[in-house]
Write an enzyme that holds these catalytic residues in place. Structure first.
Site, PDB file in Angstrom:
ATOM      1  N   ALA A 251      -1.192  -6.939 -17.509  1.00  9.31           N
ATOM      2  CA  ALA A 251      -1.961  -7.363 -18.678  1.00  9.31           C
ATOM      3  C   ALA A 251      -1.113  -7.887 -19.824  1.00  9.31           C
ATOM      4  CB  ALA A 251      -2.823  -6.196 -19.161  1.00  9.31           C
TER       5      ALA A 251
ATOM      6  N   ASN B  92      -0.635   1.022 -18.021  1.00  9.28           N
ATOM      7  CA  ASN B  92       0.231   0.441 -16.999  1.00  9.28           C
ATOM      8  C   ASN B  92       1.228  -0.546 -17.591  1.00  9.28           C
ATOM      9  OD1 ASN B  92      -0.563   1.630 -14.470  1.00  9.28           O
ATOM     10  ND2 ASN B  92      -2.488   0.525 -14.630  1.00  9.28           N
TER      11      ASN B  92
ATOM     12  N   HIS C 162      -1.686  -6.072 -26.851  1.00  3.59           N
ATOM     13  CA  HIS C 162      -0.347  -5.556 -26.554  1.00  3.59           C
ATOM     14  C   HIS C 162       0.693  -6.405 -27.279  1.00  3.59           C
ATOM     15  CE1 HIS C 162      -2.164  -3.091 -23.451  1.00  3.59           C
ATOM     16  NE2 HIS C 162      -2.656  -4.167 -22.872  1.00  3.59           N
TER      17      HIS C 162
END
EC number: 1.4.1.21
Length: 257
Positions: A124, A180, A208
């Site tokens: 991601a 993750n 993120h």
């Protein structure tokens, strides 16, 4: 061209997107086998591509070339060893499980002994290629700040709150289904990166922010991910990274580190 035969373990959001791409002819593989603890979910996906739902992962291993693990950290511990022992390549989506050094060492050894390969997609975030390149020199620091809507973390709150600040190795234990990204960063540069996890009701995407400093200079990436409608804990980009990996395995030129 002979198509690679692929099986899927875990028939949730990521498997749904992969299956749709294969059905539409956008990824040149044969998606033949599906396993999930919920047999109905496996059967539903299998019906989309004329595949077969199996009751045990072992039932697909004689036929497949590669298995996509898209289930859980437990599946990595319990099922991936069996896949590697059969000499089959595996794509690991639940990369947080690989933060366990003993498990990671055991899986790498099994892959080596059985001429198999473990693939870990970028997931991601963007920037793993740059981080891998930077790791050839001296990295001074790697920091991840993750902001998520409280609902995607399974909690309810009205104000922004820092839920965790520390190392990636501990973050994946506290948030095994949500972080993750931290594991992927750590494995890419072989260090326990700094992580901050924030629940923020003001955001509607999984955000993120990665900052890397080293002798190469500095880079910073910000990824604002749309969440999967099937499972808000999963980002669409994570599924796309697995899809592109599958596609690249049939290509004769690979771009990026």
């Amino acid at each position: 061209m002979i198509l690679m035969m692929v099986g899927i373990v875990g028939c949730g959001a990521i498997a749904n997107l992969i299956t749709g791409f294969v059905r539409d002819g956008r990824v040149p593989v044969k998606l033949g086998f599906f396993y999930d603890r919920d047999l109905e979910r496996a059967e539903n996906l299998a019906s989309m591509v004329d595949g077969r739902a199996v009751l045990d992962v072992a039932d697909m291993l004689p036929e497949v070339d590669l298995v996509v693990e898209a289930a859980s950290p437990e599946a990595v511990r319990d099922l991936v060893p069996e896949i590697l022992e059969a000499g089959k390549d595996v794509v690991v989506m639940s990369v947080g499980a690989l933060m366990d050094p003993e498990l990671r060492e055991m899986l790498v050894e099994l892959a080596s002994l059985n001429d198999a390969t473990i693939h870990v997609p970028s997931g991601a975030i963007v920037g793993l290629d740059g981080l891998k390149a930077a790791s050839m020199g001296n990295i001074e620091s790697v920091k991840l700040i993750t902001r998520k809507p409280p609902r995607s973390l399974g909690i309810s709150m009205d104000e922004k709150k820092v839920l965790y600040r520390g190392r990636a190795s501990e973050a994946v234990k506290k948030f095994p289904l949500n972080i993750n990204v931290a594991a992927a960063l750590s494995l890419a540069c072989d260090r326990d990166v700094d992580v901050e996890i924030i629940a923020d009701p003001a955001v509607d995407r999984n955000v993120h922010e990665v900052t890397v400093r080293g002798d190469f200079g500095e880079f910073k990436t910000i990824t604002e991910n749309v969440r999967c409608s099937v499972n808000p804990k999963t980002s669409v980009m994570a599924a796309y990274s697995a899809i592109k990996l599958l596609k690249s395995l049939s290509e004769n030129i690979h771009i990026g580190t």
